[in-house]
Design an enzyme around this catalytic site. Structure first.
Site, PDB file in Angstrom:
ATOM      1  CG  ASN A 125      -9.002   4.158   4.908  1.00 60.21           C
ATOM      2  OD1 ASN A 125      -7.948   3.952   4.308  1.00 60.21           O
ATOM      3  ND2 ASN A 125      -9.979   4.873   4.378  1.00 60.21           N
ATOM      4  CB  ILE A 128       5.814  -5.201  -4.219  1.00 64.40           C
ATOM      5  CG1 ILE A 128       6.531  -5.453  -2.895  1.00 64.40           C
ATOM      6  CG2 ILE A 128       4.534  -4.401  -4.054  1.00 64.40           C
ATOM      7  CD1 ILE A 128       7.171  -4.210  -2.297  1.00 64.40           C
ATOM      8  CG  LEU A 137     -27.179  12.945  -7.740  1.00 64.15           C
ATOM      9  CD1 LEU A 137     -26.148  14.056  -7.840  1.00 64.15           C
ATOM     10  CD2 LEU A 137     -28.567  13.517  -7.445  1.00 64.15           C
ATOM     11  CB  ILE A 174       0.372 -10.490  -5.922  1.00 65.71           C
ATOM     12  CG1 ILE A 174       0.692 -11.226  -4.614  1.00 65.71           C
ATOM     13  CG2 ILE A 174       1.584  -9.739  -6.462  1.00 65.71           C
ATOM     14  CD1 ILE A 174       0.980 -10.324  -3.434  1.00 65.71           C
ATOM     15  CD  GLU A 178       2.080   0.533  -0.859  1.00 62.32           C
ATOM     16  OE1 GLU A 178       1.152  -0.301  -0.924  1.00 62.32           O
ATOM     17  OE2 GLU A 178       3.171   0.291  -0.308  1.00 62.32           O
ATOM     18  N   PRO A 232       5.061   5.977   2.772  1.00 63.21           N
ATOM     19  CG  PRO A 232       6.083   7.526   4.209  1.00 63.21           C
ATOM     20  CD  PRO A 232       6.217   6.116   3.686  1.00 63.21           C
TER      21      PRO A 232
END
Length: 398
Positions: A387, A142, A358, A176, A263, A261
């Site tokens: 985000n 897409i 660690l 893409i 995705e 939602p």
């Protein structure tokens, strides 16, 4: 339900995170889970180093996955799918991460591209494209992002202007996924450049028959080295009017918003799988690696760090499985999906960073999976909407 290449047997494996079995995970899905892991481990994982070197997964991997019934699993059987749900897709993605199969963009093909065709395509479009996607003949992508447009999809500059019985597509896309491989690309374009959201439509371009379509370079990236991520160019690409997804122009933005939602939750699922794998790898390493005459898991700092992230991961797993149940029932709203994507990808990056620490110096070495996971995780906070965008969307619900 059709999974032709898999012999379903009961299997079990340990995880660093232990929660109650979610409602959506039936006994059959538990059997399926083990066999999908075996498929990835046996058929694809041995080729990852080659794919990292060449920057692209071999085309045969798509065909083999199609033969096993692992493409378009949540599509109805009448369109070549397996008649499953998002639960099957989640297991597929989780086991791909667990097996360390990098770069294979089937999650986007299965969970993003195919659902657009199922939900918005005409009956003719579904029969034309979905069976070929299920077989691996067509690989989906897409094309949303442009060099000057990321999350603001109302402002795309790519156009698809009607000319008689065809559309003429012009524009440039970038970043893409599956860009070097895909031969069915859903292009976000303006059919009415004078409009914002109301001018956006989704156009389906089959690249094998598209004069004027060009693939740009396979972009070099911080992580995801085996994944082909490309620029795409559309120079007077002519497609028939029946390649408009659906029947009406100007519906593309609303179609995109309705599918985001799933995705975004898909990204959260991948993040959860990476968190669990990072913890499993780190627990195993700290039990074997010795310092000052004893395994480093015996040191309180190691125990406290792993205990903290096991607790966070357990809480995250409960939320992810809750969101999956909501999605299967058609109840996952945009705000909750944004929370899922934001929280899980932040935790993914935080957890892998602490796990790498660690490992000490070995964690910085490319041959250790934790090093690759560290680089691969960073994009998770960016794509599917950054985000920061997720926070804006969540804030609207306050």
């Amino acid at each position: 339900m059709r999974f032709t290449g898999l012999e379903i047997k009961r299997s079990s494996f340990m995880s660093a995170v232990h929660t109650a079995k979610p409602e959506w995970k039936t006994d059959d899905l538990e059997l399926f889970e083990g066999e999908v892991y075996k498929f990835f481990s046996r058929e694809l994982a041995p080729h990852v180093e080659k794919w990292r070197d060449q920057g692209c997964v071999d085309r045969w991997a798509w065909t083999k996955s199609g033969e096993a019934g692992l493409l378009c699993m949540s599509m109805p059987e009448e369109y070549g799918g397996a008649g499953g749900t998002f639960a099957h897709e989640q297991i597929f993605m989780e086991q791909q991460v667990r097996a360390g199969v990098e770069g294979f963009g089937a999650g986007l093909h299965n969970c993003i591209v195919a659902p657009y065709i199922l939900h918005y395509g005409t009956e003719e479009q579904k029969k034309r494209w979905l069976p070929r996607m299920a077989s691996g003949e067509l690989v989906g992508a897409i094309a949303m992002t442009e060099p000057g447009t990321g999350s603001d999809l109302q402002s795309v500059r790519t156009t698809a202007l009607k000319d008689g019985n065809q559309y003429v597509v012009n524009g440039q896309k970038t970043f893409i996924t599956n860009g070097q491989t895909a031969n069915l690309i859903i292009v976000v374009a303006k059919t009415n450049p004078s409009e914002k959201a109301g001018g956006v439509s989704l156009m389906v371009v089959e690249t094998d028959e598209a004069d004027g379509f060009e693939r740009g370079r396979n972009l070099k990236k911080l992580g995801n080295k085996a994944q082909d991520t490309s620029e795409l160019f559309f120079n007077d690409v002519k497609i028939p009017t029946e390649n408009l997804l659906g029947t009406d122009e100007g519906q593309g933005f609303f179609q995109l918003m309705e599918q985001l939602p799933q995705e975004r939750h898909q990204i959260a699922v991948l993040a959860m799988a990476a968190i669990e794998r990072a913890l499993e790898l780190t627990i195993e390493y700290t039990k074997e690696r010795e310092a000052f005459g004893r395994p480093i898991i015996k040191f309180q700092n190691t125990q406290f760090k792993l205990a903290e992230y096991k607790a966070k991961a357990t809480m995250a797993r409960v939320f992810v499985d809750y969101c999956t149940q909501q999605l299967i029932e058609g109840k996952l709203d945009a705000t909750t999906a944004s929370m899922s994507k934001m929280l899980l990808t932040d935790l993914e990056n935080e957890t892998i960073d602490e796990c790498l620490q660690l490992f000490g110096g070995y964690g910085y070495m490319d041959e250790y999976p934790i090093s690759r996971m560290y680089a691969d995780a960073r994009v998770q906070k960016i794509y599917g909407g950054t985000n920061e965008i997720m926070k804006l969307l969540i804030a609207r619900s306050l």
